[in-house]
Design a protein around this motif. Structure first.
Motif, mmCIF file in Angstrom:
data_model
loop_
_atom_site.group_PDB
_atom_site.id
_atom_site.type_symbol
_atom_site.label_atom_id
_atom_site.label_comp_id
_atom_site.label_asym_id
_atom_site.label_seq_id
_atom_site.Cartn_x
_atom_site.Cartn_y
_atom_site.Cartn_z
ATOM 1 N N ASP A 85 40.450 45.404 40.046
ATOM 2 C CA ASP A 85 40.242 44.561 38.872
ATOM 3 C C ASP A 85 39.553 45.298 37.729
ATOM 4 O OD1 ASP A 85 41.495 42.357 39.968
ATOM 5 O OD2 ASP A 85 39.663 41.598 40.895
ATOM 6 N N CYS A 138 33.116 42.947 43.531
ATOM 7 C CA CYS A 138 34.348 42.831 42.757
ATOM 8 C C CYS A 138 35.417 43.746 43.339
ATOM 9 C CB CYS A 138 34.091 43.211 41.299
ATOM 10 S SG CYS A 138 32.992 42.082 40.416
ATOM 11 N N ALA A 196 33.713 33.365 33.271
ATOM 12 C CA ALA A 196 34.597 33.720 34.382
ATOM 13 C C ALA A 196 35.991 34.033 33.872
ATOM 14 C CB ALA A 196 34.660 32.583 35.396
ATOM 15 N N CYS A 197 36.558 35.123 34.358
ATOM 16 C CA CYS A 197 37.925 35.492 34.006
ATOM 17 C C CYS A 197 38.895 34.601 34.778
ATOM 18 C CB CYS A 197 38.177 36.959 34.336
ATOM 19 S SG CYS A 197 39.881 37.490 34.030
ATOM 20 N N THR A 198 39.850 34.012 34.091
ATOM 21 C CA THR A 198 40.811 33.131 34.747
ATOM 22 C C THR A 198 41.861 33.904 35.533
ATOM 23 O OG1 THR A 198 42.156 33.062 32.728
ATOM 24 C CG2 THR A 198 40.507 31.329 33.005
ATOM 25 N N THR A 199 41.927 35.214 35.337
ATOM 26 C CA THR A 199 42.908 36.030 36.050
ATOM 27 C C THR A 199 42.320 36.642 37.315
ATOM 28 O OG1 THR A 199 44.081 36.552 33.999
ATOM 29 C CG2 THR A 199 44.468 38.012 35.873
ATOM 30 N N CYS A 200 41.263 37.435 37.173
ATOM 31 C CA CYS A 200 40.717 38.149 38.331
ATOM 32 C C CYS A 200 39.535 37.429 38.973
ATOM 33 C CB CYS A 200 40.314 39.567 37.942
ATOM 34 S SG CYS A 200 38.841 39.671 36.880
ATOM 35 N N LYS A 201 39.007 36.402 38.306
ATOM 36 C CA LYS A 201 37.906 35.566 38.808
ATOM 37 C C LYS A 201 36.547 36.263 38.783
ATOM 38 C CE LYS A 201 41.247 32.759 39.653
ATOM 39 N NZ LYS A 201 41.620 31.783 38.610
ATOM 40 N N ARG A 202 36.463 37.471 38.250
ATOM 41 C CA ARG A 202 35.146 38.096 38.121
ATOM 42 C C ARG A 202 34.293 37.315 37.124
ATOM 43 N NH1 ARG A 202 36.182 44.280 36.631
ATOM 44 N NH2 ARG A 202 37.611 43.249 35.162
ATOM 45 N N MET A 241 30.783 35.699 42.254
ATOM 46 C CA MET A 241 30.010 34.487 41.997
ATOM 47 C C MET A 241 28.682 34.479 42.743
ATOM 48 S SD MET A 241 31.103 30.487 42.527
ATOM 49 C CE MET A 241 32.432 30.649 41.340
#
Length: 385
Positions: A152, A148, A219-225, A244
């Motif tokens: 973030d 990550c 899944a976070c739609t902002t940082c994609k974590r 992922m």
């Protein structure tokens, strides 16, 4: 700067970097990240540089070229990388760095440098061919894409979703965290991976004692974590952030039938849901909903891309399936593959429910139905499962 990576804040190499940045930071932000928690400490310096430490180890140095909204002005890149300025394109950077260019995914360029990695951040992750789109450089310990992003830690969408217990033992407040995640889902801040336990099912499954561990992934739609929220039969719950590649490899046993752990309402919902019937590994899945059969068939678009089509079996196909069974479905899936539904002239294009207005609903329903039967599901099961 590279000399300070992986070292504690009090190390002489780190102190030399701090001194080079003008001494003491103008702002310091600390927060626990996840549970078990790591301590994230973020130091902002006047020249537009940030340093991030995890558990007193330097993991990243951020160089901000554009001025922050409420922070100090951006820095001059030419003072850090000889031969390039703030208007550098990716081509300019490649020439200046003198080492091979790599990409994390398809939109994050980076270079391996002595003891770390230099990740270059462009507006929209695509504007690297035009001058003026470079907004920052991040120097990290970890290879981009395999961990990550340290920045973030303060993601505005997902960094505060974990609710901690207020007692002396601390740890995860399971009810509070579940409510927090559910609210973020409703607000569109998170998406849920149907390959794992749905958030609404997490507590009932855990309470049943049927699984040693139950996990929801969001899944976070902002940082994609990827948030992995895990409840264990015999140990404390955990809450972590993953890329992922790591999240998809986490273990999870087969999810028991809902009749063994759900209440009457949940059982009724499952009765009307889509269900797995049969499959051929790597080729197709047959699913059923309220007596209707659907074939999810994989097809190749190019050597680099593939997709699946979802076809509702018509009368003649149902009759052929009753006579030919599994072998007939393999033949039908081959015909779907050979007549790629992505092409408008394909006889399966108009029938492909994944190309229609309810595509997302169908994909989610199929994913949930086959969750226990995919290749990935078999790989993630514990050895004893």
């Amino acid at each position: 700067m590279l000399d300070a990576l992986s070292l504690p804040e009090a190390d002489p190499a780190t102190r030399r970097l701090v001194d080079a940045l003008g001494g003491e930071p103008v702002a310091v932000n600390e927060r626990p990240v996840g549970e078990p928690a790591i301590r994230s400490r973020r130091l902002l310096f006047a020249p537009g540089v940030e340093m991030i430490l995890h558990d007193d180890s330097v993991v990243a140095v951020l160089l901000h070229l554009a001025p922050a909204l409420l922070g100090p002005p951006g820095l001059d890149l030419s003072e850090w990388i000889a031969g390039v300025g703030n208007d550098a394109t990716l081509k300019d950077l490649k020439q200046a760095m003198g080492v091979p260019l790599h990409f994390a995914g398809i939109g994050v360029p980076y270079f391996a440098v002595d003891g770390g990695y230099a990740r270059f951040n462009f507006r929209g992750n695509r504007g690297w061919n035009d001058a003026g789109n470079l907004v920052g450089v991040t120097i990290t310990v970890d290879r981009p894409g395999l961990a990550c992003r340290p920045e973030d830690d303060d993601c505005p969408s997902c960094s505060d979703l974990l609710v901690r217990r207020s007692d002396s033992d601390g740890g995860v407040d399971v009810d509070g965290t579940t409510r927090s995640l559910a609210a973020a889902l409703r607000a569109g801040l998170l998406t849920q991976d149907a390959h794992w336990v749905r958030l609404i099912d997490l507590r009932p499954l855990h309470a049943s004692g049927l699984m040693a561990r139950v996990e929801s992934q969001l899944a976070c739609t902002t940082c994609k974590r990827i948030i992995c929220f895990t409840l264990f039969r015999d140990s404390a719950p955990t809450f972590g952030y993953y890329v992922m590649n790591d999240a998809m490899r986490r273990p999870l046993g087969a999810i028991p039938p809902v009749e063994q752990w759900g209440d009457a309402t949940r059982i009724a919902q499952e009765r009307d849901a889509m269900h797995y019937v049969d499959h051929e590994p790597g080729a197709w899945f047959l699913v059923e909903q309220l007596g209707v059969l659907y074939l999810d068939a994989r097809y190749v678009i190019t050597s680099m891309a593939d997709d699946s089509a979802l076809i509702r079996l018509d009368g003649s196909e149902l009759e052929a399936y009753r006579g030919g069974g599994h072998a007939y479905l393999s033949d039908l899936a081959t015909r779907i593959h050979d007549n790629g539904p992505h092409r408008e002239n394909s006889p399966f294009s108009q029938r492909d429910l994944y190309r229609g207005p309810d595509a997302n609903r169908y994909r989610e329903a199929v994913t949930g139905a086959i969750a226990n039967h995919t290749w990935l599901a078999r790989q993630r099961r514990p050895p004893s499962a």
